[in-house]
Design an enzyme around this catalytic site. Structure first.
Site, PDB file in Angstrom:
ATOM      1  N   ASP A 124     -29.663   4.713 -89.003  1.00 51.91           N
ATOM      2  CA  ASP A 124     -29.680   3.851 -88.224  1.00 51.91           C
ATOM      3  C   ASP A 124     -30.731   4.282 -86.739  1.00 51.91           C
ATOM      4  OD1 ASP A 124     -28.965   1.570 -89.219  1.00 51.91           O
ATOM      5  OD2 ASP A 124     -27.341   1.604 -88.264  1.00 51.91           O
ATOM      6  N   TYR A 233     -32.752  -5.705 -87.964  1.00 52.53           N
ATOM      7  CA  TYR A 233     -31.796  -5.708 -87.302  1.00 52.53           C
ATOM      8  C   TYR A 233     -31.713  -7.183 -85.773  1.00 52.53           C
ATOM      9  CZ  TYR A 233     -28.240  -3.770 -84.546  1.00 52.53           C
ATOM     10  OH  TYR A 233     -26.694  -3.601 -83.639  1.00 52.53           O
TER      11      TYR A 233
END
Ligand code: ZN
Length: 241
Positions: A124, A233
């Site tokens: 991430d 996200y």
């Protein structure tokens, strides 16, 4: 952004180093840079050397130009100033830098091993491994240890064609991590995440899974999901976070 705002952001990033347990005593430092949109002279604010985090005020921060000449401040700047300046000169995309000796990231730095991408937490935030530099040569150390540490990092990124936004940190072998971001707040976030990733990877490695990196297509998916042009996200925001 104006200089008082830069000071406030850099003060907060320094306080966060201590608040997040990323530094013992006065170890570590955070800086930020203001690059005027009109192309005017950039200004760097950095922690003064050897001042305890809980005693630090915005007025204590030292303001310098990119060449290291001091504009404001009665205290000596962090002894790592020249490393920060070299990173700002080489990476125009970044706006903040945090250096710590946080425990697990330093363990990896001392081992001389890059942190492999073993899971999605890592993917991430860091595209690929967290890189580790080589050692400075004896000549480089005698030329100027701190500036040469910066060059070690920026040369490593140039040589390996690494993007400092996709790879927002590095391990300096035998020393400790440097992390950065678009702002001082993002830099401290990345320093904290780097420590977490280092801890996860160390423990994963203990279980004997070091030979099992996260498949590249999953790593890429996770990085894109957070940072790609079609990031999904979090909430929609007008700017990158
Ligand atoms: Zn250090």
């Amino acid at each position: 952004m104006r200089l008082p705002e830069l000071r406030a952001q850099v003060l907060d990033a320094n306080r966060q180093i201590a608040a997040r347990g990323l530094a013992l005593h006065t170890f570590g430092n955070a800086s930020g840079i203001f690059r005027p949109a009109d192309g005017g002279e950039a200004m760097v604010a950095i922690k003064p050397s050897g001042v305890a985090y809980d005693a630090l005020t915005a007025a204590d921060l030292v303001l310098t130009r990119l060449d290291g000449s001091i504009v404001e401040g009665s205290l000596r700047p962090s002894s790592d100033l020249d490393t920060h300046l070299d990173l700002y000169r080489a990476f125009p995309q970044i706006g903040g830098i945090v250096h710590t000796h946080s425990e697990f990231a330093t363990v990896w730095a001392q081992s001389g091993k890059p942190i492999p991408c073993l899971g999605t937490t890592h993917a991430d935030y860091f595209h690929g491994s967290v890189p580790v530099t080589g050692y400075l040569t004896e000549t480089a150390v005698s030329r100027g240890y701190v500036l040469e540490t910066g060059r070690l990092i920026t040369n490593h990124f140039a040589e390996h064609k690494l993007d400092p936004i996709a790879t927002p940190g590095v391990l300096v072998v035998g020393h400790a991590p440097f992390a950065w971001g678009r702002t001082p707040a993002e830099a401290v976030e990345h320093a904290d995440l780097l420590e977490f990733i280092a801890r996860l990877a160390w423990r994963t490695t203990l279980l004997g899974l070091a030979g099992k990196p996260l498949p590249g297509y999953i790593a890429k998916h996770h990085h894109q999901r957070k940072h790609g042009p079609n990031a999904t996200y979090g909430q929609r925001k007008p700017e990158h976070r």
